[in-house]
Design an enzyme around this catalytic site. Structure first.
Site, PDB file in Angstrom:
ATOM      1  N   LYS A  22      29.143   4.594 -42.020  1.00 38.05           N
ATOM      2  CA  LYS A  22      29.959   4.362 -43.227  1.00 38.05           C
ATOM      3  C   LYS A  22      30.750   5.616 -43.592  1.00 38.05           C
ATOM      4  O   LYS A  22      31.947   5.566 -43.850  1.00 38.05           O
ATOM      5  CB  LYS A  22      29.041   3.951 -44.389  1.00 38.05           C
ATOM      6  CG  LYS A  22      29.798   3.732 -45.658  1.00 38.05           C
ATOM      7  CD  LYS A  22      29.213   4.121 -46.966  1.00 38.05           C
ATOM      8  CE  LYS A  22      28.345   5.202 -47.300  1.00 38.05           C
ATOM      9  NZ  LYS A  22      28.740   6.045 -48.455  1.00 38.05           N
ATOM     10  N   ASN A  23      30.079   6.754 -43.605  1.00 36.49           N
ATOM     11  CA  ASN A  23      30.769   7.970 -44.051  1.00 36.49           C
ATOM     12  C   ASN A  23      31.729   8.529 -43.009  1.00 36.49           C
ATOM     13  O   ASN A  23      32.538   9.399 -43.320  1.00 36.49           O
ATOM     14  CB  ASN A  23      29.746   9.032 -44.486  1.00 36.49           C
ATOM     15  CG  ASN A  23      29.136   8.693 -45.827  1.00 36.49           C
ATOM     16  OD1 ASN A  23      29.600   7.792 -46.515  1.00 36.49           O
ATOM     17  ND2 ASN A  23      28.083   9.405 -46.193  1.00 36.49           N
ATOM     18  N   ARG A  93      34.229   6.574 -54.666  1.00 37.27           N
ATOM     19  CA  ARG A  93      34.732   7.942 -54.652  1.00 37.27           C
ATOM     20  C   ARG A  93      35.453   8.293 -53.354  1.00 37.27           C
ATOM     21  O   ARG A  93      36.401   9.061 -53.332  1.00 37.27           O
ATOM     22  CB  ARG A  93      33.556   8.896 -54.787  1.00 37.27           C
ATOM     23  CG  ARG A  93      33.304   9.410 -56.136  1.00 37.27           C
ATOM     24  CD  ARG A  93      32.337  10.555 -56.009  1.00 37.27           C
ATOM     25  NE  ARG A  93      32.969  11.704 -55.393  1.00 37.27           N
ATOM     26  CZ  ARG A  93      33.613  12.637 -56.055  1.00 37.27           C
ATOM     27  NH1 ARG A  93      33.684  12.590 -57.346  1.00 37.27           N
ATOM     28  NH2 ARG A  93      34.172  13.643 -55.421  1.00 37.27           N
ATOM     29  N   CYS A 117      29.421  10.516 -61.122  1.00 29.04           N
ATOM     30  CA  CYS A 117      28.727   9.310 -60.709  1.00 29.04           C
ATOM     31  C   CYS A 117      27.243   9.532 -60.881  1.00 29.04           C
ATOM     32  O   CYS A 117      26.808  10.603 -61.294  1.00 29.04           O
ATOM     33  CB  CYS A 117      29.095   8.900 -59.294  1.00 29.04           C
ATOM     34  SG  CYS A 117      28.342   9.902 -58.052  1.00 29.04           S
ATOM     35  N   ARG A 122      30.697  15.226 -59.634  1.00 28.30           N
ATOM     36  CA  ARG A 122      31.284  15.366 -58.293  1.00 28.30           C
ATOM     37  C   ARG A 122      32.754  15.740 -58.417  1.00 28.30           C
ATOM     38  O   ARG A 122      33.642  14.903 -58.347  1.00 28.30           O
ATOM     39  CB  ARG A 122      31.079  14.072 -57.496  1.00 28.30           C
ATOM     40  CG  ARG A 122      29.608  13.802 -57.256  1.00 28.30           C
ATOM     41  CD  ARG A 122      29.362  12.553 -56.477  1.00 28.30           C
ATOM     42  NE  ARG A 122      29.797  12.655 -55.096  1.00 28.30           N
ATOM     43  CZ  ARG A 122      29.747  11.639 -54.242  1.00 28.30           C
ATOM     44  NH1 ARG A 122      29.296  10.473 -54.625  1.00 28.30           N
ATOM     45  NH2 ARG A 122      30.163  11.800 -53.004  1.00 28.30           N
ATOM     46  N   ASP A 313      21.600  12.781 -48.144  1.00 23.18           N
ATOM     47  CA  ASP A 313      21.584  11.320 -48.079  1.00 23.18           C
ATOM     48  C   ASP A 313      20.266  10.760 -47.538  1.00 23.18           C
ATOM     49  O   ASP A 313      20.095   9.535 -47.472  1.00 23.18           O
ATOM     50  CB  ASP A 313      22.765  10.809 -47.237  1.00 23.18           C
ATOM     51  CG  ASP A 313      24.099  11.097 -47.903  1.00 23.18           C
ATOM     52  OD1 ASP A 313      24.111  11.399 -49.106  1.00 23.18           O
ATOM     53  OD2 ASP A 313      25.137  11.029 -47.211  1.00 23.18           O
ATOM     54  N   ARG A 405      26.443  -1.277 -50.361  1.00 25.11           N
ATOM     55  CA  ARG A 405      27.591  -0.373 -50.184  1.00 25.11           C
ATOM     56  C   ARG A 405      27.538   0.328 -48.825  1.00 25.11           C
ATOM     57  O   ARG A 405      28.576   0.660 -48.261  1.00 25.11           O
ATOM     58  CB  ARG A 405      27.595   0.699 -51.282  1.00 25.11           C
ATOM     59  CG  ARG A 405      27.900   0.162 -52.651  1.00 25.11           C
ATOM     60  CD  ARG A 405      28.014   1.283 -53.637  1.00 25.11           C
ATOM     61  NE  ARG A 405      28.907   2.311 -53.114  1.00 25.11           N
ATOM     62  CZ  ARG A 405      28.949   3.569 -53.516  1.00 25.11           C
ATOM     63  NH1 ARG A 405      28.161   3.967 -54.466  1.00 25.11           N
ATOM     64  NH2 ARG A 405      29.790   4.418 -52.982  1.00 25.11           N
TER      65      ARG A 405
HETATM   66  N1  EPU Z   1      32.106  19.906 -54.477  1.00 24.05           N
HETATM   67  C1  EPU Z   1      32.818  20.697 -55.341  1.00 24.05           C
HETATM   68  N2  EPU Z   1      34.169  20.540 -55.406  1.00 24.05           N
HETATM   69  C2  EPU Z   1      34.830  19.627 -54.637  1.00 24.05           C
HETATM   70  C3  EPU Z   1      34.086  18.824 -53.753  1.00 24.05           C
HETATM   71  C4  EPU Z   1      32.714  18.994 -53.694  1.00 24.05           C
HETATM   72  O1  EPU Z   1      32.263  21.533 -56.042  1.00 24.05           O
HETATM   73  O2  EPU Z   1      36.056  19.542 -54.741  1.00 24.05           O
HETATM   74  C5  EPU Z   1      30.649  20.071 -54.393  1.00 24.05           C
HETATM   75  C6  EPU Z   1      29.897  18.796 -54.749  1.00 24.05           C
HETATM   76  O3  EPU Z   1      29.715  18.668 -56.136  1.00 24.05           O
HETATM   77  C7  EPU Z   1      28.606  18.974 -53.990  1.00 24.05           C
HETATM   78  C8  EPU Z   1      29.039  19.712 -52.743  1.00 24.05           C
HETATM   79  O4  EPU Z   1      30.306  20.298 -53.050  1.00 24.05           O
HETATM   80  O5  EPU Z   1      27.729  19.785 -54.709  1.00 24.05           O
HETATM   81  C9  EPU Z   1      29.183  18.832 -51.522  1.00 24.05           C
HETATM   82  O6  EPU Z   1      29.936  17.669 -51.836  1.00 24.05           O
HETATM   83  P1  EPU Z   1      30.878  16.986 -50.770  1.00 24.05           P
HETATM   84  O7  EPU Z   1      32.297  17.164 -51.168  1.00 24.05           O
HETATM   85  O8  EPU Z   1      30.499  17.462 -49.405  1.00 24.05           O
HETATM   86  O9  EPU Z   1      30.505  15.452 -50.936  1.00 24.05           O
HETATM   87  P2  EPU Z   1      31.499  14.270 -50.629  1.00 24.05           P
HETATM   88  O10 EPU Z   1      32.381  14.652 -49.529  1.00 24.05           O
HETATM   89  O11 EPU Z   1      32.107  13.785 -51.892  1.00 24.05           O
HETATM   90  C10 EPU Z   1      30.112  13.095 -48.768  1.00 24.05           C
HETATM   91  C11 EPU Z   1      29.435  11.778 -48.580  1.00 24.05           C
HETATM   92  C12 EPU Z   1      28.192  11.706 -49.445  1.00 24.05           C
HETATM   93  C13 EPU Z   1      27.274  12.859 -49.057  1.00 24.05           C
HETATM   94  C14 EPU Z   1      28.020  14.184 -49.205  1.00 24.05           C
HETATM   95  C15 EPU Z   1      27.209  15.382 -48.761  1.00 24.05           C
HETATM   96  C16 EPU Z   1      31.231  10.267 -48.039  1.00 24.05           C
HETATM   97  C17 EPU Z   1      32.055   9.102 -48.427  1.00 24.05           C
HETATM   98  N3  EPU Z   1      30.345  10.698 -48.923  1.00 24.05           N
HETATM   99  O12 EPU Z   1      30.485  13.149 -50.138  1.00 24.05           O
HETATM  100  O13 EPU Z   1      27.558  10.484 -49.130  1.00 24.05           O
HETATM  101  O14 EPU Z   1      26.143  12.858 -49.870  1.00 24.05           O
HETATM  102  O15 EPU Z   1      29.223  14.157 -48.418  1.00 24.05           O
HETATM  103  O16 EPU Z   1      26.831  15.251 -47.445  1.00 24.05           O
HETATM  104  O17 EPU Z   1      31.349  10.766 -46.939  1.00 24.05           O
HETATM  105  C18 EPU Z   1      26.200   8.614 -49.497  1.00 24.05           C
HETATM  106  O18 EPU Z   1      26.576   8.165 -48.410  1.00 24.05           O
HETATM  107  O19 EPU Z   1      25.229   8.117 -50.130  1.00 24.05           O
HETATM  108  C19 EPU Z   1      26.881   9.767 -50.062  1.00 24.05           C
HETATM  109  C20 EPU Z   1      26.802  10.090 -51.345  1.00 24.05           C
END
Ligand code: EPU
Length: 487
Positions: A22-23, A93, A117, A122, A313, A405
């Site tokens: 999915k991701n 998101r 969320c 986030r 995750d 999801r």
């Molecule tokens: N962060 C910031 N600023 C940003 C972006 C992120 O401070 O602009 C922080 C976040 O708050 C967090 C850390 O950086 O503390 C890492 O967040 P990241 O951006 O890596 O998360 P994401 O890309 O929004 C993806 C996955 C998540 C998974 C995270 C971490 C997708 C669609 N989502 O989210 O998946 O937990 O990486 O590996 O790829 C899930 O599948 O259940 C899920 C939540």
């Protein structure tokens, strides 16, 4: 709204095949906006987040088609629309990943700012920082990110990591935008997650020039245009990990096929430390049967960190496993420090867990008992299903749209492994009007916001799998609406 009804205590057996990630597929779908040629994804998982992302793309003018065999073909418009509104971003998101491609392709993008969320705050400041580094003018106005790059994006050297470490979707967003920028972009502090590597592989198939994938330094040489391609995404490592934990937790011999054990080495290592017998080959992992009356998992601590360390995750699922371990273990969440919505619900099932800052202390072994629990987010729901598999009696997991999801037909696949699990229509009266799950600061008894389960509670009427059995006591209770096979 559906719920799962699980009769705990069954051993699992047999094999199960892992879906496409999915991701990985969500950013790949966003990448289809970088070309007007078709991009074909043979193994996009049939989960609601993917269906939502398809809607986002259609809203931007793309034509999307899924064949009977499940092959997803996406063709972006010659000039994509450039606005993704609150309605789509609020539902998922991941749709913020369209920002980079739309900006690169049309030089203007307006994408709703995703809110917080249930797993915590986030922010998207790093996405915005990356776009600015590529020369875009970015404002946040009226809840939208408004980005423009008249004259096109230009390559730049930047550091993209944040206080919490690298960002997965932020790296994906900037990498996609940089493929069509003028000149060379270097991203330092890039995310090394397999999903980022997979996106880079797809972009390279589309004609991008990206090196350093899987390392914290990614280099992108901009090109004039990208073309279509066929790209199978990597197997879902989180789904695979969840199924492996299901095998380990129930002391069962199951084989998880079509996965990438090299993406899950940390889980396998922690399982080795926990003395949970398993072995693996290049594309499979097998858990071994053992008698849980004689042997329990050894308590084993985990700390979530960026890849290749323990994934956030899988934190909730590991915690569910540790509730059955023989002693105290510590789970520490460093990525999303509030990602503990499952704690209160596991406690309702009899787990003994205490929160302390970004950590949770799990005191095992708990004698988990079936009750009614509320799914609050995707991975928390998975943890509750796992707990239900080993709990004594009946567990009802409400609001399973969360699990839909990211897990395709999970109940059918677990039932095929011998679990007693059924999807049934939920009785809306059985769900508390309060949308927030119980707080873990309350005692389990006081946290109860749902009516009593089991004998007096409505029983499932229709099972998604003929192998699923309903207990006679439950079968005689009031029946909720029958559920037609939907997925
Ligand atoms: N962060 C910031 N600023 C940003 C972006 C992120 O401070 O602009 C922080 C976040 O708050 C967090 C850390 O950086 O503390 C890492 O967040 P990241 O951006 O890596 O998360 P994401 O890309 O929004 C993806 C996955 C998540 C998974 C995270 C971490 C997708 C669609 N989502 O989210 O998946 O937990 O990486 O590996 O790829 C899930 O599948 O259940 C899920 C939540």
């Amino acid at each position: 709204m559906d719920k799962f009804v699980i009769e705990g205590g069954r051993k699992l057996h047999g094999s199960v095949r892992v879906s496409g990630s999915k991701n990985a597929v969500l950013p790949v779908l966003a990448a289809t906006l970088l070309t007007d040629e078709p991009v074909v994804i043979p193994n996009a998982p049939d989960v609601s987040d993917v269906r939502q992302m398809v809607k986002v793309l259609e809203g931007l003018g793309s034509k999307c088609e899924r064949s009977k065999e499940g092959v997803l073909t996406v063709r972006s418009a010659p000039v994509p629309h450039n606005e993704a509104g609150w309605d789509c971003v609020r539902k998922m998101r991941g749709s913020v990943a369209v920002l980079g491609p739309v900006l690169a392709r049309t030089q203007h993008a307006r994408v709703s700012l995703p809110g917080g969320c249930v797993i915590g705050v986030r922010p998207v400041d790093l996405h915005i920082k990356g776009m600015r580094a590529l020369g875009a003018k970015v404002d946040v106005d009226g809840g939208d990110i408004i980005a423009s790059a008249t004259g096109g994006l230009r390559g730049e050297e930047m550091y993209l990591g944040g206080a919490q470490g690298p960002t997965v979707l932020g790296t994906a967003n900037v990498m996609m935008a940089a493929t069509l920028a003028k000149g060379r972009t270097v991203i330092h502090g890039a995310a090394c997650e397999p999903e980022v590597v997979d996106l880079g592989d797809c972009l390279n198939k589309m004609g991008a020039r990206i090196t350093g994938l899987g390392s914290p330094r990614i280099e992108i040489e901009g090109v004039d245009r990208l073309h279509g391609c066929t790209h199978s995404v990597i197997p879902d490592r989180i789904e695979a990990g969840t199924l492996v934990i299901a095998g380990a937790m129930t002391g069962s011999k199951i084989r998880v096929e079509g996965c990438r054990p090299d993406h899950l080495m940390i889980l396998l290592e922690r399982m080795r430390e926990a003395e949970l017998p398993h072995h693996f080959g290049t594309d499979w992992i097998e858990t071994m049967a053992f008698d849980q009356r004689k042997k329990r998992a050894k308590p084993t601590d985990v700390t979530t960190l960026p890849h290749p360390a323990f994934p956030t995750d899988l934190q909730a699922q590991w915690m569910a496993l540790m509730t059955t371990a023989d002693g105290m273990s510590l789970v520490t969440e460093t990525i999303f420090t509030d990602r503990y919505m499952h704690v209160a619900e596991l406690m309702r099932m009899g787990a003994n867990i205490r929160r302390q800052g970004a950590s949770a202390i799990v005191m095992g072994p708990a004698n988990l008992k079936g009750t009614q629990v509320m799914a609050s987010d995707l991975r928390a729901s998975a943890a509750l299903v796992l707990a239900g598999l080993v709990a004594e009696g009946t567990t009802e997991v409400h609001r399973v749209y969360h699990i839909d999801r990211g897990y395709a037909r999970i109940e059918q696949r677990l039932a095929e492994l011998g679990a007693s699990i059924a999807r049934v229509d939920d009785d809306p009266d059985a769900i508390a009007t309060d949308t927030a799950p119980a707080k873990e600061t309350l005692t389990p008894a006081k946290a109860t916001v749902l009516p009593k389960p089991a004998a007096t509670k409505a029983a499932p009427a229709l099972k998604t799998n003929p192998a699923v059995k309903t207990s006679p006591a439950r079968a005689s209770a009031k029946k909720p609406k029958a559920k037609a096979a939907r997925r």
